[in-house]
Design a protein around this motif. Structure first.
Motif, PDB file in Angstrom:
ATOM      1  N   ALA A  28      12.142 -40.991  -2.498  1.00 56.34           N
ATOM      2  CA  ALA A  28      13.061 -41.954  -1.894  1.00 56.34           C
ATOM      3  C   ALA A  28      14.490 -41.811  -2.413  1.00 56.34           C
ATOM      4  CB  ALA A  28      12.555 -43.371  -2.145  1.00 56.34           C
ATOM      5  N   SER A  29      14.647 -41.414  -3.667  1.00 54.57           N
ATOM      6  CA  SER A  29      15.984 -41.406  -4.262  1.00 54.57           C
ATOM      7  C   SER A  29      16.653 -40.035  -4.300  1.00 54.57           C
ATOM      8  CB  SER A  29      15.922 -41.972  -5.686  1.00 54.57           C
ATOM      9  OG  SER A  29      15.180 -41.115  -6.530  1.00 54.57           O
ATOM     10  N   ASP A  30      15.888 -38.965  -4.117  1.00 54.36           N
ATOM     11  CA  ASP A  30      16.447 -37.617  -4.190  1.00 54.36           C
ATOM     12  C   ASP A  30      16.376 -36.963  -2.809  1.00 54.36           C
ATOM     13  OD1 ASP A  30      17.174 -34.997  -4.676  1.00 54.36           O
ATOM     14  OD2 ASP A  30      15.638 -34.623  -6.201  1.00 54.36           O
ATOM     15  N   PRO A  31      17.514 -36.899  -2.110  1.00 55.47           N
ATOM     16  CA  PRO A  31      17.485 -36.310  -0.766  1.00 55.47           C
ATOM     17  C   PRO A  31      17.140 -34.821  -0.764  1.00 55.47           C
ATOM     18  CG  PRO A  31      19.743 -36.797  -1.434  1.00 55.47           C
ATOM     19  CD  PRO A  31      18.836 -37.341  -2.504  1.00 55.47           C
ATOM     20  N   ASN A  32      17.247 -34.172  -1.915  1.00 58.99           N
ATOM     21  CA  ASN A  32      16.923 -32.746  -2.001  1.00 58.99           C
ATOM     22  C   ASN A  32      15.449 -32.482  -2.303  1.00 58.99           C
ATOM     23  OD1 ASN A  32      19.610 -31.856  -1.546  1.00 58.99           O
ATOM     24  ND2 ASN A  32      20.102 -32.427  -3.648  1.00 58.99           N
ATOM     25  N   CYS A  33      14.710 -33.525  -2.600  1.00 53.90           N
ATOM     26  CA  CYS A  33      13.279 -33.371  -2.897  1.00 53.90           C
ATOM     27  C   CYS A  33      12.543 -33.034  -1.606  1.00 53.90           C
ATOM     28  CB  CYS A  33      12.720 -34.660  -3.507  1.00 53.90           C
ATOM     29  SG  CYS A  33      10.972 -34.559  -3.917  1.00 53.90           S
ATOM     30  N   SER A  34      11.743 -31.994  -1.659  1.00 46.59           N
ATOM     31  CA  SER A  34      11.016 -31.563  -0.466  1.00 46.59           C
ATOM     32  C   SER A  34       9.533 -31.387  -0.784  1.00 46.59           C
ATOM     33  CB  SER A  34      11.584 -30.234   0.041  1.00 46.59           C
ATOM     34  OG  SER A  34      11.302 -29.200  -0.889  1.00 46.59           O
TER      35      SER A  34
END
Length: 81
Positions: A28-34
């Motif tokens: 939710a907080s890291d837009p780069n997390c995939s």
């Protein structure tokens, strides 16, 4: 259920829930997390689990199993959504 089994279940569930919460917060907080990032960590966890040639001990085995299960769960949920 005896106390000797009870603490194992408690530790497993506690670890699983903490890992799932942490992964959901990260997602939710890291837009780069995939999904690929989580799958990479999961592959590393599989390798660490298989490399236990000196023995971690029962508690660490429970923690490792719960952590792997949490990653598998979050990845499966993410792919399903």
């Amino acid at each position: 259920m005896s106390l000797s089994v009870d603490w194992r279940d408690i530790k497993y569930n506690e670890t699983f829930e903490q890992e799932v919460r942490g992964l959901e917060r990260r997602k939710a907080s890291d837009p780069n997390c995939s999904i690929a990032d989580l799958e990479g960590v999961l592959q590393h966890l599989y390798q660490m689990d298989g490399a236990d040639w000196i023995g971690r001990g029962e508690v660490q085995d429970i923690i490792m199993a719960a952590t792997i299960a949490a990653y598998e769960y979050v990845i499966a949920q993410w792919k399903a959504s």
